[in-house]
Design a protein around this motif. Structure first.
Motif, PDB file in Angstrom:
ATOM      1  N   LEU A 120      14.239  41.258   6.295  1.00 11.61           N
ATOM      2  CA  LEU A 120      14.123  42.688   6.550  1.00 11.61           C
ATOM      3  C   LEU A 120      15.116  43.162   7.600  1.00 11.61           C
ATOM      4  CD1 LEU A 120      10.212  42.985   6.621  1.00 11.61           C
ATOM      5  CD2 LEU A 120      11.778  43.468   4.705  1.00 11.61           C
ATOM      6  N   GLN A 121      15.345  42.312   8.627  1.00 16.40           N
ATOM      7  CA  GLN A 121      16.247  42.711   9.711  1.00 16.40           C
ATOM      8  C   GLN A 121      16.683  41.482  10.493  1.00 16.40           C
ATOM      9  OE1 GLN A 121      14.324  45.158  12.647  1.00 16.40           O
ATOM     10  NE2 GLN A 121      16.264  45.858  13.517  1.00 16.40           N
ATOM     11  N   VAL A 122      17.953  41.438  10.848  1.00 22.16           N
ATOM     12  CA  VAL A 122      18.472  40.408  11.746  1.00 22.16           C
ATOM     13  C   VAL A 122      19.069  41.133  12.937  1.00 22.16           C
ATOM     14  CG1 VAL A 122      20.090  38.493  12.051  1.00 22.16           C
ATOM     15  CG2 VAL A 122      18.965  38.830   9.833  1.00 22.16           C
ATOM     16  N   GLY A 123      18.520  40.866  14.118  1.00 18.93           N
ATOM     17  CA  GLY A 123      19.010  41.493  15.342  1.00 18.93           C
ATOM     18  C   GLY A 123      19.855  40.525  16.148  1.00 18.93           C
ATOM     19  N   ARG A 124      20.042  40.837  17.424  1.00 14.56           N
ATOM     20  CA  ARG A 124      20.853  39.985  18.285  1.00 14.56           C
ATOM     21  C   ARG A 124      20.239  38.609  18.445  1.00 14.56           C
ATOM     22  NH1 ARG A 124      21.393  37.952  23.102  1.00 14.56           N
ATOM     23  NH2 ARG A 124      19.419  38.710  23.921  1.00 14.56           N
ATOM     24  N   SER A 125      18.902  38.554  18.616  1.00 17.42           N
ATOM     25  CA  SER A 125      18.236  37.263  18.789  1.00 17.42           C
ATOM     26  C   SER A 125      16.967  37.130  17.946  1.00 17.42           C
ATOM     27  CB  SER A 125      17.896  37.027  20.265  1.00 17.42           C
ATOM     28  OG  SER A 125      16.992  38.028  20.711  1.00 17.42           O
ATOM     29  N   SER A 126      16.641  38.159  17.156  1.00 13.00           N
ATOM     30  CA  SER A 126      15.400  38.125  16.389  1.00 13.00           C
ATOM     31  C   SER A 126      15.638  38.350  14.897  1.00 13.00           C
ATOM     32  CB  SER A 126      14.416  39.172  16.906  1.00 13.00           C
ATOM     33  OG  SER A 126      14.943  40.470  16.687  1.00 13.00           O
ATOM     34  N   ILE A 127      14.654  37.917  14.118  1.00 16.95           N
ATOM     35  CA  ILE A 127      14.708  38.035  12.656  1.00 16.95           C
ATOM     36  C   ILE A 127      13.338  38.504  12.177  1.00 16.95           C
ATOM     37  CG2 ILE A 127      14.949  36.763  10.477  1.00 16.95           C
ATOM     38  CD1 ILE A 127      16.670  34.736  12.114  1.00 16.95           C
ATOM     39  N   ARG A 128      13.320  39.533  11.324  1.00 21.42           N
ATOM     40  CA  ARG A 128      12.080  39.982  10.678  1.00 21.42           C
ATOM     41  C   ARG A 128      12.134  39.581   9.216  1.00 21.42           C
ATOM     42  NH1 ARG A 128      11.442  45.490  10.203  1.00 21.42           N
ATOM     43  NH2 ARG A 128       9.237  45.182   9.809  1.00 21.42           N
ATOM     44  N   LEU A 129      11.108  38.861   8.764  1.00 19.83           N
ATOM     45  CA  LEU A 129      11.024  38.402   7.375  1.00 19.83           C
ATOM     46  C   LEU A 129       9.719  38.854   6.744  1.00 19.83           C
ATOM     47  CD1 LEU A 129      12.065  34.625   7.600  1.00 19.83           C
ATOM     48  CD2 LEU A 129      13.484  36.538   6.869  1.00 19.83           C
ATOM     49  N   LEU A 130       9.791  39.307   5.499  1.00 19.86           N
ATOM     50  CA  LEU A 130       8.598  39.499   4.691  1.00 19.86           C
ATOM     51  C   LEU A 130       8.333  38.172   3.999  1.00 19.86           C
ATOM     52  CD1 LEU A 130       6.375  41.192   3.315  1.00 19.86           C
ATOM     53  CD2 LEU A 130       8.081  41.735   1.544  1.00 19.86           C
ATOM     54  N   VAL A 131       7.127  37.634   4.155  1.00 18.10           N
ATOM     55  CA  VAL A 131       6.749  36.367   3.534  1.00 18.10           C
ATOM     56  C   VAL A 131       5.623  36.639   2.539  1.00 18.10           C
ATOM     57  CG1 VAL A 131       5.889  34.021   3.908  1.00 18.10           C
ATOM     58  CG2 VAL A 131       7.386  35.086   5.614  1.00 18.10           C
ATOM     59  N   GLU A 132       5.850  36.265   1.280  1.00 20.19           N
ATOM     60  CA  GLU A 132       4.821  36.359   0.242  1.00 20.19           C
ATOM     61  C   GLU A 132       4.399  34.951  -0.145  1.00 20.19           C
ATOM     62  OE1 GLU A 132       6.126  38.466  -3.199  1.00 20.19           O
ATOM     63  OE2 GLU A 132       6.105  40.397  -2.179  1.00 20.19           O
ATOM     64  N   VAL A 133       3.093  34.770  -0.365  1.00 18.31           N
ATOM     65  CA  VAL A 133       2.560  33.479  -0.796  1.00 18.31           C
ATOM     66  C   VAL A 133       1.895  33.676  -2.153  1.00 18.31           C
ATOM     67  CG1 VAL A 133       1.042  31.547  -0.230  1.00 18.31           C
ATOM     68  CG2 VAL A 133       2.160  32.843   1.607  1.00 18.31           C
ATOM     69  N   TRP A 134       2.280  32.828  -3.114  1.00 21.23           N
ATOM     70  CA  TRP A 134       1.766  32.903  -4.477  1.00 21.23           C
ATOM     71  C   TRP A 134       1.119  31.575  -4.849  1.00 21.23           C
ATOM     72  CZ3 TRP A 134       2.416  37.040  -8.053  1.00 21.23           C
ATOM     73  CH2 TRP A 134       3.088  38.139  -7.522  1.00 21.23           C
ATOM     74  N   SER A 135       0.137  31.657  -5.759  1.00 23.47           N
ATOM     75  CA  SER A 135      -0.548  30.475  -6.255  1.00 23.47           C
ATOM     76  C   SER A 135      -0.879  30.692  -7.722  1.00 23.47           C
ATOM     77  CB  SER A 135      -1.844  30.236  -5.473  1.00 23.47           C
ATOM     78  OG  SER A 135      -2.531  29.118  -5.974  1.00 23.47           O
ATOM     79  N   ASP A 136      -1.061  29.609  -8.462  1.00 21.66           N
ATOM     80  CA  ASP A 136      -1.518  29.733  -9.840  1.00 21.66           C
ATOM     81  C   ASP A 136      -3.019  29.956  -9.844  1.00 21.66           C
ATOM     82  OD1 ASP A 136       0.999  29.329 -10.820  1.00 21.66           O
ATOM     83  OD2 ASP A 136       0.721  27.194 -11.191  1.00 21.66           O
ATOM     84  N   ASP A 137      -3.475  30.906 -10.658  1.00 26.09           N
ATOM     85  CA  ASP A 137      -4.904  31.136 -10.827  1.00 26.09           C
ATOM     86  C   ASP A 137      -5.527  29.879 -11.425  1.00 26.09           C
ATOM     87  OD1 ASP A 137      -7.299  31.919 -12.618  1.00 26.09           O
ATOM     88  OD2 ASP A 137      -7.020  33.676 -11.338  1.00 26.09           O
ATOM     89  N   PRO A 138      -6.592  29.344 -10.820  1.00 25.44           N
ATOM     90  CA  PRO A 138      -7.163  28.079 -11.312  1.00 25.44           C
ATOM     91  C   PRO A 138      -7.752  28.181 -12.722  1.00 25.44           C
ATOM     92  CG  PRO A 138      -8.544  29.009  -9.583  1.00 25.44           C
ATOM     93  CD  PRO A 138      -7.301  29.847  -9.655  1.00 25.44           C
ATOM     94  N   HIS A 139      -8.085  29.389 -13.175  1.00 20.34           N
ATOM     95  CA  HIS A 139      -8.698  29.557 -14.500  1.00 20.34           C
ATOM     96  C   HIS A 139      -7.672  29.866 -15.579  1.00 20.34           C
ATOM     97  CE1 HIS A 139     -12.537  29.307 -12.529  1.00 20.34           C
ATOM     98  NE2 HIS A 139     -12.191  30.291 -11.722  1.00 20.34           N
ATOM     99  N   SER A 140      -6.751  30.779 -15.282  1.00 25.82           N
ATOM    100  CA  SER A 140      -5.792  31.202 -16.310  1.00 25.82           C
ATOM    101  C   SER A 140      -4.438  30.525 -16.185  1.00 25.82           C
ATOM    102  CB  SER A 140      -5.592  32.713 -16.234  1.00 25.82           C
ATOM    103  OG  SER A 140      -4.899  33.063 -15.034  1.00 25.82           O
ATOM    104  N   GLY A 141      -4.133  29.983 -15.011  1.00 24.67           N
ATOM    105  CA  GLY A 141      -2.820  29.394 -14.785  1.00 24.67           C
ATOM    106  C   GLY A 141      -1.741  30.422 -14.470  1.00 24.67           C
ATOM    107  N   GLU A 142      -2.093  31.697 -14.493  1.00 21.43           N
ATOM    108  CA  GLU A 142      -1.145  32.768 -14.199  1.00 21.43           C
ATOM    109  C   GLU A 142      -0.874  32.837 -12.696  1.00 21.43           C
ATOM    110  OE1 GLU A 142       0.440  34.933 -16.395  1.00 21.43           O
ATOM    111  OE2 GLU A 142      -0.336  33.508 -17.867  1.00 21.43           O
ATOM    112  N   PRO A 143       0.355  33.156 -12.315  1.00 22.89           N
ATOM    113  CA  PRO A 143       0.641  33.297 -10.880  1.00 22.89           C
ATOM    114  C   PRO A 143      -0.047  34.540 -10.315  1.00 22.89           C
ATOM    115  CG  PRO A 143       2.567  33.850 -12.189  1.00 22.89           C
ATOM    116  CD  PRO A 143       1.538  33.366 -13.145  1.00 22.89           C
ATOM    117  N   ARG A 144      -0.489  34.423  -9.059  1.00 21.82           N
ATOM    118  CA  ARG A 144      -1.110  35.559  -8.387  1.00 21.82           C
ATOM    119  C   ARG A 144      -0.712  35.531  -6.914  1.00 21.82           C
ATOM    120  NH1 ARG A 144      -7.379  33.591  -7.779  1.00 21.82           N
ATOM    121  NH2 ARG A 144      -6.855  31.622  -6.798  1.00 21.82           N
TER     122      ARG A 144
END
Length: 87
Positions: free
Chosen positions: A38-62
């Motif tokens: 999202l942003q890189v500054g002089r000494s800092s970094i802002r990151l958006l982190v998304e975590v995904w997993s497979d649905d245990p019943h359908s196998g679809e990512p969520r």
């Protein structure tokens, strides 16, 4: 790993904003982490982190959760340092 690569060395997490779990994660689930810079500054970094997993019943990512992380680049004495890599 993304923040460390962008900073060209060690980083410390200084904040995590608005993390909420959208769905439970079952024991043994495989997780995938995706980042967006999202942003890189002089000494800092802002990151958006998304975590995904497979649905245990359908196998679809969520999507399990997401949050904005702020990291600061640190030196060998754990003091803030400028980011030295190309942005």
């Amino acid at each position: 790993a993304t923040a460390s690569r962008l900073a060209g060395g060690r980083v410390a997490t200084v904040s995590i904003d608005r993390m909420a779990f959208m769905t439970p994660v079952v024991v043994g689930a495989q997780l995938a982490f995706y980042t967006q810079t999202l942003q890189v500054g002089r000494s800092s970094i802002r990151l958006l982190v998304e975590v995904w997993s497979d649905d245990p019943h359908s196998g679809e990512p969520r999507k399990v959760t997401e949050a904005v992380f702020v990291f600061v680049a640190i030196d060998g004495q754990r003091r803030t340092r400028p980011i030295t890599t190309h942005r």
